[in-house]
Scaffold this motif. Structure first.
Motif, mmCIF file in Angstrom:
data_model
loop_
_atom_site.group_PDB
_atom_site.id
_atom_site.type_symbol
_atom_site.label_atom_id
_atom_site.label_comp_id
_atom_site.label_asym_id
_atom_site.label_seq_id
_atom_site.Cartn_x
_atom_site.Cartn_y
_atom_site.Cartn_z
ATOM 1 N N LEU A 69 33.285 3.046 -8.358
ATOM 2 C CA LEU A 69 33.630 4.318 -7.733
ATOM 3 C C LEU A 69 33.515 4.232 -6.215
ATOM 4 O O LEU A 69 34.336 4.801 -5.486
ATOM 5 C CB LEU A 69 32.759 5.436 -8.295
ATOM 6 C CG LEU A 69 32.912 5.694 -9.800
ATOM 7 C CD1 LEU A 69 31.978 6.812 -10.247
ATOM 8 C CD2 LEU A 69 34.352 6.050 -10.157
ATOM 9 N N ASN A 70 32.521 3.497 -5.727
ATOM 10 C CA ASN A 70 32.364 3.323 -4.281
ATOM 11 C C ASN A 70 33.560 2.569 -3.697
ATOM 12 O O ASN A 70 34.034 2.893 -2.598
ATOM 13 C CB ASN A 70 31.081 2.566 -3.948
ATOM 14 C CG ASN A 70 29.865 3.483 -4.014
ATOM 15 O OD1 ASN A 70 30.023 4.698 -4.173
ATOM 16 N ND2 ASN A 70 28.689 2.918 -3.907
ATOM 17 N N ALA A 71 34.012 1.591 -4.463
ATOM 18 C CA ALA A 71 35.150 0.802 -3.988
ATOM 19 C C ALA A 71 36.383 1.692 -3.849
ATOM 20 O O ALA A 71 37.115 1.613 -2.851
ATOM 21 C CB ALA A 71 35.428 -0.357 -4.944
ATOM 22 N N LEU A 92 35.117 13.156 -4.165
ATOM 23 C CA LEU A 92 34.892 13.194 -5.614
ATOM 24 C C LEU A 92 34.224 11.917 -6.119
ATOM 25 O O LEU A 92 33.309 11.967 -6.934
ATOM 26 C CB LEU A 92 36.220 13.393 -6.350
ATOM 27 C CG LEU A 92 36.579 14.827 -6.712
ATOM 28 C CD1 LEU A 92 37.881 14.858 -7.490
ATOM 29 C CD2 LEU A 92 35.454 15.471 -7.535
ATOM 30 N N MET A 93 34.726 10.759 -5.628
ATOM 31 C CA MET A 93 34.197 9.490 -6.102
ATOM 32 C C MET A 93 32.697 9.356 -5.825
ATOM 33 O O MET A 93 31.961 8.711 -6.546
ATOM 34 C CB MET A 93 34.963 8.313 -5.451
ATOM 35 C CG MET A 93 36.391 8.140 -5.946
ATOM 36 S SD MET A 93 36.491 7.977 -7.748
ATOM 37 C CE MET A 93 37.185 9.542 -8.202
ATOM 38 N N LYS A 94 32.270 10.009 -4.735
ATOM 39 C CA LYS A 94 30.825 10.013 -4.417
ATOM 40 C C LYS A 94 30.089 11.052 -5.273
ATOM 41 O O LYS A 94 29.017 10.791 -5.821
ATOM 42 C CB LYS A 94 30.612 10.350 -2.934
ATOM 43 C CG LYS A 94 31.065 9.263 -1.975
ATOM 44 C CD LYS A 94 30.066 8.104 -1.967
ATOM 45 C CE LYS A 94 30.459 7.069 -0.917
ATOM 46 N NZ LYS A 94 29.681 5.828 -1.076
ATOM 47 N N ARG A 95 30.705 12.225 -5.355
ATOM 48 C CA ARG A 95 30.016 13.353 -5.996
ATOM 49 C C ARG A 95 29.804 13.143 -7.504
ATOM 50 O O ARG A 95 28.867 13.696 -8.071
ATOM 51 C CB ARG A 95 30.812 14.639 -5.777
ATOM 52 C CG ARG A 95 30.730 15.190 -4.376
ATOM 53 C CD ARG A 95 29.380 15.835 -4.122
ATOM 54 N NE ARG A 95 29.312 16.472 -2.833
ATOM 55 C CZ ARG A 95 29.751 17.693 -2.575
ATOM 56 N NH1 ARG A 95 30.287 18.422 -3.529
ATOM 57 N NH2 ARG A 95 29.652 18.201 -1.382
ATOM 58 N N VAL A 96 30.688 12.383 -8.088
ATOM 59 C CA VAL A 96 30.547 12.225 -9.545
ATOM 60 C C VAL A 96 29.382 11.290 -9.904
ATOM 61 O O VAL A 96 28.990 11.189 -11.062
ATOM 62 C CB VAL A 96 31.834 11.682 -10.201
ATOM 63 C CG1 VAL A 96 32.973 12.672 -10.008
ATOM 64 C CG2 VAL A 96 32.198 10.304 -9.674
ATOM 65 N N GLN A 97 28.837 10.636 -8.908
ATOM 66 C CA GLN A 97 27.687 9.764 -9.183
ATOM 67 C C GLN A 97 26.407 10.608 -9.202
ATOM 68 O O GLN A 97 25.657 10.669 -8.237
ATOM 69 C CB GLN A 97 27.596 8.664 -8.125
ATOM 70 C CG GLN A 97 28.809 7.746 -8.112
ATOM 71 C CD GLN A 97 28.703 6.696 -7.025
ATOM 72 O OE1 GLN A 97 27.625 6.157 -6.797
ATOM 73 N NE2 GLN A 97 29.816 6.394 -6.374
ATOM 74 N N PHE A 98 26.236 11.263 -10.297
ATOM 75 C CA PHE A 98 25.061 12.138 -10.431
ATOM 76 C C PHE A 98 24.511 12.029 -11.841
ATOM 77 O O PHE A 98 25.131 11.446 -12.740
ATOM 78 C CB PHE A 98 25.455 13.586 -10.116
ATOM 79 C CG PHE A 98 26.278 14.241 -11.199
ATOM 80 C CD1 PHE A 98 25.658 14.958 -12.229
ATOM 81 C CD2 PHE A 98 27.668 14.138 -11.207
ATOM 82 C CE1 PHE A 98 26.417 15.547 -13.237
ATOM 83 C CE2 PHE A 98 28.420 14.733 -12.219
ATOM 84 C CZ PHE A 98 27.798 15.432 -13.224
ATOM 85 N N PHE A 104 24.055 4.880 -10.678
ATOM 86 C CA PHE A 104 25.143 5.309 -11.558
ATOM 87 C C PHE A 104 25.848 4.078 -12.122
ATOM 88 O O PHE A 104 26.114 3.102 -11.408
ATOM 89 C CB PHE A 104 26.138 6.179 -10.771
ATOM 90 C CG PHE A 104 27.124 6.895 -11.639
ATOM 91 C CD1 PHE A 104 26.730 7.978 -12.417
ATOM 92 C CD2 PHE A 104 28.449 6.491 -11.700
ATOM 93 C CE1 PHE A 104 27.639 8.647 -13.224
ATOM 94 C CE2 PHE A 104 29.360 7.148 -12.512
ATOM 95 C CZ PHE A 104 28.952 8.236 -13.284
ATOM 96 N N ILE A 105 26.158 4.157 -13.403
ATOM 97 C CA ILE A 105 26.637 2.965 -14.124
ATOM 98 C C ILE A 105 27.894 2.352 -13.478
ATOM 99 O O ILE A 105 28.020 1.134 -13.410
ATOM 100 C CB ILE A 105 26.846 3.306 -15.622
ATOM 101 C CG1 ILE A 105 27.403 2.100 -16.380
ATOM 102 C CG2 ILE A 105 27.677 4.544 -15.825
ATOM 103 C CD1 ILE A 105 27.329 2.229 -17.883
#
Lengths: 480, 395
Positions: free
Chosen positions: A308-310, A323-329, A302-303
């Protein structure tokens, strides 16, 4: 008196029933090979593994055992298998087909007790197929040593029939003084990676594969035996990768509208973060439509993955963390594949789509986890690896003038469907007849089909005439 | 691909002419001969030429037919275990006037069945098939003059079919289809005594289409598949019984010695395909099976020698080329290029009562054949031996 003779003559003629006999038919012959001692080397396919286990009746109907019994007609001797007496198998995992909620579904089979793999059987076997074995394993001393099991350097299936704990599979094969061998190995060198969606295993580097395969071939050649090799099928031709459709996200117009709404909500959330960081606006470029949509999957590339992980790592809000994990799709492409192991119940609950999460007003995206997805990059890697493995195998076959079964092309053809003796064979799960319930290993009918391709390759190379088996004598998967 | 129908094993396709023992004895030639009531089948035109006022014929055949199959890629062989079949006939004819003859014939030309082992290599194409057809043919024949007769018959057919083939879902899975049909056609012929010694005959039997409608279809399959394929169903299918054009001449070489030649032209070309439609699950089950038969020409030769007033001997032979297509040869209808020879003895046993005994042997040429849609190939060979007995009473 005349009548009597005439009548007798007529009756004799009438009852004289000359049964037809074939004059110019098939004559079995060993050609210029010697099949007296046949030894089979390989992995689970050679062992007769099926339905997620190595169990009695599957082992009996392995293509190796079928081939060995056909060889008897042309001078083949006894073919000793490391006989499994249990119908449940040696290690757990056997599947059976059952009707669950009106659908045919593989569920755990209950066919009695598992059989212990230790202590070893104590007799020499002709079928040295070891489920799970990679090329290197066949050369590895101690692969049958119980003491190495905990360290992952031994294999329970080989421990079971290794003649001594430290004899390598290849050494044990040569000790049988084979006059003829089959070697079908290399599938696991790439399959472990592929079947776990690129997560669970690593691909054997080509240089290693070449060395190991070459060493095996050299050992076998030194024994003077003739043999047959088989190459590696595309993973995409197995039911395992072709059963769960990647576009089974079937929704109506109102659900699609809701999901698009959820999508723009997520995009808004992301963009508010991005704008704070002074980054340009982001869009998934996805639009859900009424009808069949491609599933959503986790995106490891994911770009804004690092950003987002941070945030996820630092936030104290568990919802925000999620959410920060889930949006990486991202959405799957049409050519990407899902494994047979993809949990159907999770799909039904929203995995691969949007899912309601407590405390969040809108549904949250839930990409299918990586281990169930063979994505484009992984597919590419698997495909090129198999191609180069097969080039190695082809070279070895040419070098030693051994027969080669082009399983790769054969399975590619089977994938689209073939007909043999009035039976349709294809790669469809359960109904296709070729694959067993694990989607990778063969059903008895699939084994019979493969046996005939081996026989064809052997006959062509060694000018022999080994009888094929009747496909119609063997069943596909067992339907309840 | 699901099912098919098979016909007699001892003649190309369905054509069996065991409808009179005298004709059978001389290579199944009957168009240019006038042996009495059995002309009802062979040539209605010859019926009016019968020499007595009444003629009755009754007979039966005992057919022992065998097919052997060998795979082309293995030493596997299979043989049919056909039950003995007994096609029979009965004719009666009476001269209404000097010129007009009325007759009725009853015959069972398709009283044969073929039975493969339940587990044989081609079990998914066919396991067992029985076809019976009962024919009744009322016939009128008119003698235009002493040399020329014409005749026509109405052919009424009651046909029954019963077949079974394996399905590849489990060891015990199979489908069985049973159906029957009543249909009609005609049979016409002309007979001409060109000279004292030379007789000429021509006959035509019309095309009949057997239509099975609402036949019983049973599918024995695992229970979990019954939602896809209903265990009890109805089917419809059509099978052409092709038209025949027969032409023959016979020549009385000496007073005792007669020779005959005949050709049968069989319009097999109408048999293009065999289609099945089902009442339920048609989307899964309906199927069309190509056959693509070709018309065939059967040449026959027959000889008759009358030893004395009591004994007459006959012999003959014919070549029956297979009408089947190279790509579409199924083990349901094992029809090979076939040579056949016949022998017959007629005995005037008592006054007007005659007894006929015949033997017919056929040999289908060993050939490699293929049914392409099912990818089923094999080497086939066939034989049949048929013993026939008949009695006739003419007065």
């Amino acid at each position: 008196m005349k009548y009597k003779y005439i009548l007798l003559a007529a009756i004799a003629l009438g009852l004289f029933s000359c049964k037809p006999e074939i004059n110019d038919g098939f004559t079995p012959s060993a050609g210029n090979s010697d099949f007296s001692t046949y030894v089979a080397l390989g992995n689970s396919l050679t062992a007769g593994y099926a339905d997620g286990a190595l169990y009695h009746s599957a082992q009996e109907q392995s293509w190796t055992n079928l081939l060995a019994s056909q060889l008897k007609e042309v001078g083949g001797g006894d073919f000793v298998q490391p006989v499994v007496t249990s119908e449940q198998g040696i290690l757990p995992g056997k599947l059976k087909l059952a009707v669950v909620d009106g659908n045919l579904t593989p569920i755990p089979a209950e066919d009695g007790e598992l059989e212990a793999f230790y202590p070893p059987l104590g007799y020499a076997v002709n079928n040295l197929g070891v489920p799970g074995a990679k090329v290197a394993h066949l050369l590895a001393p101690g692969y049958g040593n119980m003491e190495n099991l905990a360290a992952g350097l031994a294999n329970p299936y080989y421990i079971r029939f290794a003649t001594t704990p430290n004899t390598a599979v290849i050494e044990q094969a040569l000790a049988m003084n084979p006059s003829f061998f089959s070697l079908w190995i290399g599938n696991n060198d790439v399959l472990g990676y592929a079947s776990s969606g690129g997560v669970g295993d690593v691909i054997t580097p080509l240089a290693d594969f070449t060395n190991y395969y070459g060493a095996l071939a050299q050992s076998l050649a030194s024994s003077g035996a003739k043999g047959v090799l088989a190459n590696i099928p595309e993973v995409t031709s197995a039911a395992y990768f072709n059963t769960v459709p990647n576009n089974a996200l079937k929704i109506d117009a109102s659900t699609a509208a809701q999901m698009n709404l959820g999508l723009s909500y997520i995009e808004g959330e992301i963009n508010s973060i991005l704008s704070q960081a002074g980054l340009p606006e982001f869009s998934y470029n996805i639009e859900f439509k009424s009808g069949a949509n491609l599933f959503l999957i986790e995106d490891n590339n994911f770009i804004y993955r690092d950003l987002l992980n941070a945030i996820a790592d630092t936030t104290t809000d568990p919802l925000n963390k999620l959410l920060m994990k889930r949006v990486q799709f991202r959405q799957m492409t049409a050519s990407e594949l899902l494994t047979l192991t993809t949990p159907q119940d999770s799909l039904a609950m929203g995995m691969g789509s949007f899912m309601a999460v407590e405390g969040v007003a809108v549904p949250v995206p839930f990409g299918i986890p990586n281990q169930y997805v063979l994505d484009g990059a992984e597919m590419q890697l698997v495909a090129t690896t198999i191609e180069s493995y097969n080039a190695v195998i082809k070279n070895i076959a040419d070098q030693y003038d051994w027969a080669l079964v082009d399983i790769n092309s054969i399975f590619d053809e089977v994938k689209d469907g073939i007909v043999v003796d009035g039976i349709d064979l294809n790669a469809d799960f359960a109904t296709g007849g070729v694959f067993s319930l694990d989607g990778i290993h063969l059903s008895p009918r699939g084994n019979a089909m493969v046996t005939n391709y081996f026989i064809e390759a052997i006959n062509n190379k060694y000018n022999s005439a080994i009888s094929t088996v009747n496909i119609s004598d063997y069943n596909g998967v067992e339907f309840p | 691909m699901l099912i098919g129908m098979s016909m007699s094993l001892f003649a190309g396709g369905y054509q069996v002419r065991l409808q009179g023992q005298k004709q059978t004895g001389m290579g199944l030639i009957g168009t240019s001969t006038s042996f009495g009531a059995s002309s009802i089948f062979y040539n209605p035109g010859a019926l009016s030429m019968m020499k007595t006022d009444y003629s009755f014929e009754l007979g039966a055949n005992f057919v022992n037919s065998n097919v052997i199959y060998q795979s082309t890629t293995s030493s596997y062989t299979a043989e049919t275990d056909n039950p003995l079949s007994t096609p029979a006939y009965l004719y009666g004819a009476a001269k209404l006037t000097d010129k007009l003859t009325l007759g009725v014939g009853f015959y069972t030309p398709y009283g044969s069945s073929s039975k493969w082992d339940k587990d044989w290599a081609g079990k998914n194409l066919i396991q067992e098939i029985t076809l019976q057809a009962f024919y009744i043919q009322p016939t009128l024949s008119y003698k235009i003059n002493d040399k020329f007769g014409i005749g026509a018959g109405l052919v009424l057919v009651q046909g029954n079919v019963d077949l079974q083939k394996a399905l590849p879902y489990s060891e015990q899975s199979y489908t069985r289809l049973k159906g029957s049909d009543f249909s009609a056609g005609f049979n016409i012929g002309a007979y001409y005594q060109a000279t004292q010694k030379l007789n000429i005959g021509i006959a035509y039997r019309s095309h009949i289409t057997m239509k099975v409608d609402g036949g019983t279809a049973i599918f024995r399959i695992p229970e979990s598949l019954e939602s896809v394929v209903a265990p009890n169903n109805k089917f419809s299918a059509e099978l052409p019984l092709p038209a025949n054009l027969d032409f023959g001449i016979s020549y009385q070489i000496t007073e005792k010695f007669m020779a005959a030649l005949e050709v049968n032209y069989v319009f097999w070309g109408t048999y293009k395909e065999l289609s099945f439609t089902f009442e339920k699950n048609g989307d899964v089950l309906d199927n069309t099976n190509p056959r693509e038969y070709s018309n065939s020409l059967i040449p026959r030769l027959g000889l008759e020698y009358q030893l004395n007033s009591m004994f007459t001997f006959r012999t003959g032979g014919y070549y029956d080329p297979s009408p089947t297509n190279e790509k579409y040869f199924t083990p349901e209808t094992v029809s090979l290029d076939t040579w056949a020879y016949t022998f017959g003895i007629s005995i005037m046993a008592y006054k007007n009562l005659g007894i006929d005994l015949t033997y017919l042997g056929t040999h289908g040429k060993e050939s490699v054949k293929m049914y392409e849609p099912d990818n089923f190939e094999g080497r086939y060979k066939t034989t049949a031996s048929i013993f026939g007995i008949g009695i006739n009473y003419n007065f």
